[in-house]
Motif scaffolding. Structure first.
Motif, mmCIF file in Angstrom:
data_model
loop_
_atom_site.group_PDB
_atom_site.id
_atom_site.type_symbol
_atom_site.label_atom_id
_atom_site.label_comp_id
_atom_site.label_asym_id
_atom_site.label_seq_id
_atom_site.Cartn_x
_atom_site.Cartn_y
_atom_site.Cartn_z
ATOM 1 N N HIS A 1 -2.338 -32.712 -63.861
ATOM 2 C CA HIS A 1 -0.897 -32.974 -64.681
ATOM 3 C C HIS A 1 -1.170 -31.566 -65.287
ATOM 4 C CE1 HIS A 1 1.252 -35.013 -67.255
ATOM 5 N NE2 HIS A 1 0.696 -34.243 -69.020
ATOM 6 N N SER A 2 -1.659 -31.184 -65.371
ATOM 7 C CA SER A 2 -1.802 -29.333 -66.377
ATOM 8 C C SER A 2 -0.759 -28.546 -65.285
ATOM 9 C CB SER A 2 -2.801 -29.231 -67.044
ATOM 10 O OG SER A 2 -3.093 -29.574 -67.586
ATOM 11 N N LEU A 3 -0.933 -28.620 -64.135
ATOM 12 C CA LEU A 3 -0.637 -27.568 -62.924
ATOM 13 C C LEU A 3 0.894 -27.750 -62.824
ATOM 14 C CD1 LEU A 3 -0.621 -25.589 -61.557
ATOM 15 C CD2 LEU A 3 -1.144 -26.833 -59.404
ATOM 16 N N GLN A 4 0.950 -29.337 -63.278
ATOM 17 C CA GLN A 4 2.896 -29.758 -62.580
ATOM 18 C C GLN A 4 3.006 -28.922 -64.447
ATOM 19 O OE1 GLN A 4 4.123 -31.070 -60.635
ATOM 20 N NE2 GLN A 4 6.297 -30.385 -61.684
ATOM 21 N N ILE A 5 3.271 -29.375 -65.494
ATOM 22 C CA ILE A 5 3.917 -29.080 -66.535
ATOM 23 C C ILE A 5 3.532 -27.775 -66.501
ATOM 24 C CG2 ILE A 5 3.352 -28.185 -68.914
ATOM 25 C CD1 ILE A 5 1.274 -30.868 -68.981
ATOM 26 N N TYR A 6 2.818 -26.617 -65.883
ATOM 27 C CA TYR A 6 3.105 -25.365 -65.293
ATOM 28 C C TYR A 6 4.079 -25.442 -65.073
ATOM 29 C CZ TYR A 6 0.947 -20.544 -64.632
ATOM 30 O OH TYR A 6 1.064 -19.737 -64.937
ATOM 31 N N LYS A 7 4.095 -25.598 -63.764
ATOM 32 C CA LYS A 7 5.464 -25.203 -62.705
ATOM 33 C C LYS A 7 6.946 -25.731 -63.174
ATOM 34 C CE LYS A 7 2.420 -26.737 -58.579
ATOM 35 N NZ LYS A 7 2.660 -26.778 -57.392
ATOM 36 N N THR A 8 6.890 -26.858 -64.202
ATOM 37 C CA THR A 8 8.083 -27.345 -65.319
ATOM 38 C C THR A 8 8.536 -25.584 -65.976
ATOM 39 O OG1 THR A 8 7.231 -29.348 -64.983
ATOM 40 C CG2 THR A 8 9.099 -28.525 -66.401
ATOM 41 N N GLY A 9 7.158 -25.431 -66.742
ATOM 42 C CA GLY A 9 7.775 -24.153 -66.942
ATOM 43 C C GLY A 9 8.342 -22.713 -66.717
ATOM 44 N N VAL A 10 7.789 -22.997 -64.896
ATOM 45 C CA VAL A 10 8.425 -21.821 -64.612
ATOM 46 C C VAL A 10 9.451 -22.458 -64.061
ATOM 47 C CG1 VAL A 10 8.254 -20.744 -62.218
ATOM 48 C CG2 VAL A 10 5.753 -21.396 -63.730
ATOM 49 N N GLN A 11 9.755 -23.194 -63.412
ATOM 50 C CA GLN A 11 10.918 -24.293 -62.778
ATOM 51 C C GLN A 11 12.432 -23.963 -63.909
ATOM 52 O OE1 GLN A 11 11.094 -28.589 -61.889
ATOM 53 N NE2 GLN A 11 12.335 -27.854 -60.290
ATOM 54 N N TYR A 12 12.048 -24.202 -65.055
ATOM 55 C CA TYR A 12 12.788 -24.137 -65.916
ATOM 56 C C TYR A 12 13.803 -22.063 -66.469
ATOM 57 C CZ TYR A 12 14.730 -28.659 -66.752
ATOM 58 O OH TYR A 12 14.524 -29.792 -66.374
ATOM 59 N N GLN A 13 12.130 -21.659 -66.934
ATOM 60 C CA GLN A 13 12.167 -20.251 -66.658
ATOM 61 C C GLN A 13 12.937 -19.293 -65.929
ATOM 62 O OE1 GLN A 13 8.859 -18.062 -67.646
ATOM 63 N NE2 GLN A 13 9.774 -15.945 -66.974
ATOM 64 N N MET A 14 13.638 -20.157 -64.530
ATOM 65 C CA MET A 14 13.922 -19.667 -62.945
ATOM 66 C C MET A 14 15.373 -20.160 -63.730
ATOM 67 S SD MET A 14 14.219 -17.309 -61.636
ATOM 68 C CE MET A 14 12.705 -16.428 -60.712
ATOM 69 N N PHE A 15 15.529 -21.237 -63.773
ATOM 70 C CA PHE A 15 16.631 -21.888 -64.218
ATOM 71 C C PHE A 15 18.003 -21.303 -65.159
ATOM 72 C CE2 PHE A 15 15.689 -26.381 -62.807
ATOM 73 C CZ PHE A 15 15.985 -26.157 -61.247
ATOM 74 N N GLN A 16 16.739 -20.789 -66.686
ATOM 75 C CA GLN A 16 17.767 -19.849 -66.849
ATOM 76 C C GLN A 16 17.377 -19.024 -67.403
ATOM 77 O OE1 GLN A 16 19.079 -23.451 -69.338
ATOM 78 N NE2 GLN A 16 19.140 -21.552 -70.726
ATOM 79 N N THR A 17 16.927 -18.071 -66.197
ATOM 80 C CA THR A 17 16.747 -16.700 -65.831
ATOM 81 C C THR A 17 18.830 -16.932 -65.341
ATOM 82 O OG1 THR A 17 14.218 -15.800 -65.543
ATOM 83 C CG2 THR A 17 16.542 -14.828 -64.468
#
Length: 122
Positions: free
Chosen positions: A33-49
């Motif tokens: 679950h924590s890893l999925q939260i982490y991956k969501t952070g990475v995904q949205y960071q790249m979208f906003q980038t």
């Protein structure tokens, strides 16, 4: 414009580095679950980038724009608050950190509205 190109490059680099660290350094060390939260952070960071790069390109095309400049800075701050809070939440499990995440999400939403307004006004 140049500042957003540089920030876009920095955030893209960090997305890849942080994502790789999560995939190789955190797997098995934090819960799924924590890893999925982490991956969501990475995904949205790249979208906003990608959004930051778009702002830079639109500034180059349309010239100086207060609305676009605000959009770019809100994307930057949104990444720090949204993705940063998800990274911290996933590795510390300090739940109160999650209260910061929606603020970053609202900044993302406002930034995209500002981009749309800028395009419509130009």
């Amino acid at each position: 414009m140049k500042v957003f190109l540089v920030l876009g490059c920095l955030f893209a680099f960090l997305s890849i580095a942080i994502g790789a660290f999560g995939a190789h350094g955190l797997e098995g060390k934090i819960s799924a679950h924590s890893l999925q939260i982490y991956k969501t952070g990475v995904q949205y960071q790249m979208f906003q980038t990608a959004g930051i790069f778009l702002v830079a390109l639109l500034l180059d095309k349309f010239g100086s724009s207060t609305t676009l400049t605000w959009a770019g800075w809100l994307m930057v701050l949104g990444i720090v608050l949204f993705s940063g809070s998800l990274y911290a939440l996933s590795v510390t499990n300090v739940k109160i950190i999650g209260a910061i995440t929606p603020i970053g999400g609202v900044l993302f939403l406002v930034s995209w509205v500002l981009v749309a307004i800028s395009v419509l006004k130009s």
